[in-house]
Design an enzyme around this catalytic site. Sequence first.
Site, mmCIF file in Angstrom:
data_model
loop_
_atom_site.group_PDB
_atom_site.id
_atom_site.type_symbol
_atom_site.label_atom_id
_atom_site.label_comp_id
_atom_site.label_asym_id
_atom_site.label_seq_id
_atom_site.Cartn_x
_atom_site.Cartn_y
_atom_site.Cartn_z
ATOM 1 N N ASP A 184 -10.332 3.878 -3.399
ATOM 2 C CA ASP A 184 -9.168 4.593 -2.885
ATOM 3 C C ASP A 184 -9.346 6.088 -3.134
ATOM 4 O O ASP A 184 -9.544 6.520 -4.261
ATOM 5 C CB ASP A 184 -7.900 4.095 -3.577
ATOM 6 C CG ASP A 184 -6.632 4.487 -2.836
ATOM 7 O OD1 ASP A 184 -6.660 5.472 -2.081
ATOM 8 O OD2 ASP A 184 -5.606 3.802 -3.018
ATOM 9 N N CYS A 203 0.853 -1.187 0.000
ATOM 10 C CA CYS A 203 0.000 0.000 0.000
ATOM 11 C C CYS A 203 0.886 1.233 0.000
ATOM 12 O O CYS A 203 1.585 1.497 0.983
ATOM 13 C CB CYS A 203 -0.924 0.009 1.213
ATOM 14 S SG CYS A 203 -1.964 1.482 1.220
ATOM 15 N N GLY A 204 0.848 1.980 -1.091
ATOM 16 C CA GLY A 204 1.692 3.165 -1.200
ATOM 17 C C GLY A 204 1.256 4.309 -0.315
ATOM 18 O O GLY A 204 2.094 4.968 0.319
ATOM 19 N N HIS A 205 -0.068 4.562 -0.259
ATOM 20 C CA HIS A 205 -0.506 5.700 0.551
ATOM 21 C C HIS A 205 -0.202 5.459 2.025
ATOM 22 O O HIS A 205 0.169 6.387 2.759
ATOM 23 C CB HIS A 205 -2.000 5.982 0.321
ATOM 24 C CG HIS A 205 -2.937 5.270 1.243
ATOM 25 N ND1 HIS A 205 -3.407 3.992 1.015
ATOM 26 C CD2 HIS A 205 -3.491 5.654 2.428
ATOM 27 C CE1 HIS A 205 -4.211 3.630 1.993
ATOM 28 N NE2 HIS A 205 -4.276 4.616 2.875
ATOM 29 N N SER A 243 0.706 1.966 -4.982
ATOM 30 C CA SER A 243 1.064 0.728 -5.678
ATOM 31 C C SER A 243 0.499 0.724 -7.089
ATOM 32 O O SER A 243 1.066 0.117 -8.010
ATOM 33 C CB SER A 243 0.580 -0.494 -4.890
ATOM 34 O OG SER A 243 -0.802 -0.379 -4.581
#
Length: 337
Positions: A253, A93-95, A259
């Site tokens: 999202d 998970c990028g955030h 990602s």
Amino acid sequence: MTLAFPPEIHTCEMHTGGEPVRIVTDGYPPIPGLTILDKRRYAREHLDHLRRFLMHEPRGHADMYGVIPVEPDDPRADLAVLFCHNEGYSTMCGHATIAMARWAVDEGLVTPREPRTTVRIQCPCGLVTAHARVTGGRAGMVHFESVGAFAPLLGAKVEVEGAGTVEVDVGYGGAFYAFAPASRFGLDVRTSPARTLVDAAWAVTCAAKAQLDLDHPDHPDLAYLYGTILTDGTPGDERPSANVCVFADRQVDRSPTGSGVTARMAIQKARGQAGVGDERRFSSVTGAVFTGCVIGETLVGEHEAVTVLVGGRAHYTGTARFRAEEGDPLAGGFTVR
């Protein structure tokens, strides 16, 4: 079977581009396992009631997102995390990585150094190196270097209910996503109602899961389609390319999806639309913008892959202390759709 809840679970509340990040800071039971994927599996099989407790109503909602810090098994890592959401546990998970890097610096889990502090975070997909800009001992803008990202399928045809044959690109950026332009469904990611975008993306996800085979050379637990990202069809070079990511159980999202940005850059590289050093910008349903830049080439098994530098900002919204009151029939959480 009676489920056991800790006396309290404490959290730090943040958001990245509007997407919530609920970081567990105290009260969660230890999660055993030799590897982080073992821990992910244990949490899913034995502690999933705590995920529902934190993610679902009345403490959360259908689009809540959480982070559970765990002990790393990678000696290079400063910390390790499990990611959770409305349906289960994601591999990347990028955030949340952006938020975790800022939080780790601000909480002193790593020693703050100006102008930039490095935070190495072990995620279920692998080690992710984040770089937080630091001023006055506090972190701000964060960039992270992705795991190896690749595009195993370009222009794959799937039969989508209500839409016929749809061509999708599939990219991996720590998780697999299917990508398609929203215009294929007569939609616009900037102006169409969220429900219509969710319905279209969900139909693609269901079709792709049933009709496409995915594999990951590192571990079979990584080989599943996490969701679908609908785009405006532009590359993000002249202006931010808008997209909406629908993942897990129809979860939307609010951020541009770190990602997903990684996977989009891998697809652009595979299509010859971006090279090493090329930066793109991507925007979400809230108007938040992440940057993505290919910074290197690598291999993931036999796949030609890239490393992507993703940038964004996270912000604090508060802290919480959650408990399950004795006699509360809804203490374990519930969802309403």
